[in-house]
Design an enzyme around this catalytic site. Sequence first.
Site, PDB file in Angstrom:
ATOM      1  N   GLY A   1       0.798  -1.225   0.000  1.00 42.96           N
ATOM      2  CA  GLY A   1       0.000   0.000   0.000  1.00 42.96           C
ATOM      3  C   GLY A   1       0.828   1.271   0.000  1.00 42.96           C
TER       4      GLY A   1
ATOM      5  N   HIS B   1       2.330   4.436  -5.148  1.00 40.88           N
ATOM      6  CA  HIS B   1       2.924   5.541  -5.915  1.00 40.88           C
ATOM      7  C   HIS B   1       3.088   5.098  -7.371  1.00 40.88           C
ATOM      8  CE1 HIS B   1       6.524   3.122  -5.482  1.00 40.88           C
ATOM      9  NE2 HIS B   1       6.455   3.229  -4.160  1.00 40.88           N
TER      10      HIS B   1
ATOM     11  N   HIS C   1       4.299   1.471  -8.056  1.00 42.32           N
ATOM     12  CA  HIS C   1       3.229   0.457  -7.990  1.00 42.32           C
ATOM     13  C   HIS C   1       2.320   0.573  -9.209  1.00 42.32           C
ATOM     14  CE1 HIS C   1       4.035   1.251  -3.561  1.00 42.32           C
ATOM     15  NE2 HIS C   1       4.185  -0.055  -3.607  1.00 42.32           N
TER      16      HIS C   1
ATOM     17  N   GLN D   1       7.064  -9.984   7.639  1.00 41.71           N
ATOM     18  CA  GLN D   1       8.314  -9.664   6.956  1.00 41.71           C
ATOM     19  C   GLN D   1       9.079  -8.504   7.617  1.00 41.71           C
ATOM     20  OE1 GLN D   1       6.075  -8.885   3.250  1.00 41.71           O
ATOM     21  NE2 GLN D   1       7.478  -7.170   2.932  1.00 41.71           N
TER      22      GLN D   1
ATOM     23  N   GLY E   1       8.420  -5.535  -8.881  1.00 38.57           N
ATOM     24  CA  GLY E   1       9.326  -4.476  -9.306  1.00 38.57           C
ATOM     25  C   GLY E   1      10.788  -4.866  -9.159  1.00 38.57           C
TER      26      GLY E   1
ATOM     27  N   GLN F   1      14.169  -9.640  -3.921  1.00 39.81           N
ATOM     28  CA  GLN F   1      12.829 -10.210  -3.729  1.00 39.81           C
ATOM     29  C   GLN F   1      12.346 -10.894  -5.011  1.00 39.81           C
ATOM     30  OE1 GLN F   1       9.427  -8.328  -1.523  1.00 39.81           O
ATOM     31  NE2 GLN F   1       8.880  -7.645  -3.566  1.00 39.81           N
TER      32      GLN F   1
ATOM     33  N   SER G   1       9.586   5.116  -3.501  1.00 37.33           N
ATOM     34  CA  SER G   1       9.377   4.148  -2.427  1.00 37.33           C
ATOM     35  C   SER G   1       8.422   4.754  -1.412  1.00 37.33           C
ATOM     36  CB  SER G   1      10.718   3.848  -1.738  1.00 37.33           C
ATOM     37  OG  SER G   1      10.499   3.224  -0.494  1.00 37.33           O
ATOM     38  N   SER G   2       7.569   3.930  -0.845  1.00 32.02           N
ATOM     39  CA  SER G   2       6.670   4.411   0.216  1.00 32.02           C
ATOM     40  C   SER G   2       7.494   4.954   1.377  1.00 32.02           C
ATOM     41  CB  SER G   2       5.768   3.279   0.701  1.00 32.02           C
ATOM     42  OG  SER G   2       5.170   2.624  -0.399  1.00 32.02           O
ATOM     43  N   ARG G   3       8.693   4.416   1.574  1.00 34.49           N
ATOM     44  CA  ARG G   3       9.544   4.844   2.706  1.00 34.49           C
ATOM     45  C   ARG G   3      10.177   6.211   2.472  1.00 34.49           C
ATOM     46  NH1 ARG G   3      10.582  -1.064   3.389  1.00 34.49           N
ATOM     47  NH2 ARG G   3       9.859  -1.569   5.494  1.00 34.49           N
TER      48      ARG G   3
HETATM   49  P1  AMP Z   1       5.877  -2.629  -1.666  1.00 33.16           P
HETATM   50  O1  AMP Z   1       4.545  -1.994  -1.532  1.00 33.16           O
HETATM   51  O2  AMP Z   1       7.019  -1.706  -1.364  1.00 33.16           O
HETATM   52  O3  AMP Z   1       5.990  -3.967  -0.998  1.00 33.16           O
HETATM   53  O4  AMP Z   1       6.050  -2.925  -3.228  1.00 33.16           O
HETATM   54  C1  AMP Z   1       5.106  -3.686  -3.936  1.00 33.16           C
HETATM   55  C2  AMP Z   1       5.645  -3.969  -5.313  1.00 33.16           C
HETATM   56  O5  AMP Z   1       5.893  -2.733  -6.003  1.00 33.16           O
HETATM   57  C3  AMP Z   1       6.979  -4.732  -5.304  1.00 33.16           C
HETATM   58  O6  AMP Z   1       6.984  -5.681  -6.354  1.00 33.16           O
HETATM   59  C4  AMP Z   1       7.973  -3.643  -5.542  1.00 33.16           C
HETATM   60  O7  AMP Z   1       9.174  -4.099  -6.129  1.00 33.16           O
HETATM   61  C5  AMP Z   1       7.220  -2.732  -6.478  1.00 33.16           C
HETATM   62  N1  AMP Z   1       7.795  -1.387  -6.439  1.00 33.16           N
HETATM   63  C6  AMP Z   1       7.953  -0.585  -5.354  1.00 33.16           C
HETATM   64  N2  AMP Z   1       8.575   0.562  -5.704  1.00 33.16           N
HETATM   65  C7  AMP Z   1       8.797   0.497  -7.046  1.00 33.16           C
HETATM   66  C8  AMP Z   1       9.409   1.368  -7.995  1.00 33.16           C
HETATM   67  N3  AMP Z   1       9.922   2.550  -7.647  1.00 33.16           N
HETATM   68  N4  AMP Z   1       9.454   0.956  -9.282  1.00 33.16           N
HETATM   69  C9  AMP Z   1       8.947  -0.243  -9.659  1.00 33.16           C
HETATM   70  N5  AMP Z   1       8.372  -1.111  -8.804  1.00 33.16           N
HETATM   71  C10 AMP Z   1       8.296  -0.752  -7.519  1.00 33.16           C
END
Ligand code: AMP
Length: 283
Positions: free
Chosen positions: A32, A35, A38, A62, A148, A154, A186-188
């Site tokens: 969630g 951005h 995603h 995790q 991603g 991962q 990144s969400s972070r």
């Molecule tokens: P997360 O919500 O961070 O667990 O990410 C969910 C999915 O979105 C994962 O497969 C990530 O690798 C992908 N993802 C997150 N950030 C990016 C990004 N900047 N570009 C492409 N994929 C992303």
Amino acid sequence: MIEVVHTIKEVRETVKGWRKEGLSVGFVPTMGFLHEGHKSLIDKAVEQNDRVVVSVFVNPMQFGPTEDLDKYPRDLAADTRLCEAAGANLIFNPEPSEMYAEGFCSFVDMNGPTSELCGKSRPTHFRGVCTVVNKLFNIVQPDRSYFGQKDAQQLSVIRRMVKDLNIPVEVVPCPTVREADGLAKSSRNTYLNPQERQAALILSRAIKLGQRCVEMGERDAHNVVKAMKELIATEPMARIDYVEAVDLDSVQKVDKVEGDVLFAMAVYIGKTRLIDNFIVNIK
Ligand code: AMP
């Protein structure tokens, strides 16, 4: 209208209905606070499938005991708008108790590709990722699932799991989406104050430097890593967790730049741990 559901039963019923109509299903697992990164996964899923499911679940399994589980950003309303605009059909947003019922004690674990990089600094992380992704695959039963390249280890881990456990899903990799100045989305990134946000550019600058080293013919992986580390060390707000060169499939360290090599890093900017990477293919 996009549908938002919170139970496994509802996902199964909806997907069962689609299957009856002979429709293909794409799946995008996320935590969630969505951005553009995603969204690029959802866009690809919409392009390649008749129906698309997005899961929004901050998976406690995790996160390590001292990590950011509690403060991880959440905004289901904004996520719903993004998913709907992108053309997704269903959001699965379970409570932890829905995913991990009382007495839960089965896990998917892996050796090999989880032993280096983030696996070293976050020893229980990939067990949590493999377990939850496996469960989500079993719940959604998609034809294709989208991951991603931003989380390159991962992606290698999931590919290995799908192969080893004969999971009938096609894993589709998607390139890293970046801010205009190079920072990987990144969400972070929301944890960063303005000075830290500026300092965080050291990651993408190190990537560009590493890429240039390889382009100029450097084939000693240690020299590329050394150059990247030296550049990161010039940023006072940055603290290196790791910068490594590994084989893309096995995620084991390499000495030479040959075949598919993943250069990956995790760097603390203040208290925020950011990751980034690049992949080269040298014949
Ligand atoms: P997360 O919500 O961070 O667990 O990410 C969910 C999915 O979105 C994962 O497969 C990530 O690798 C992908 N993802 C997150 N950030 C990016 C990004 N900047 N570009 C492409 N994929 C992303």
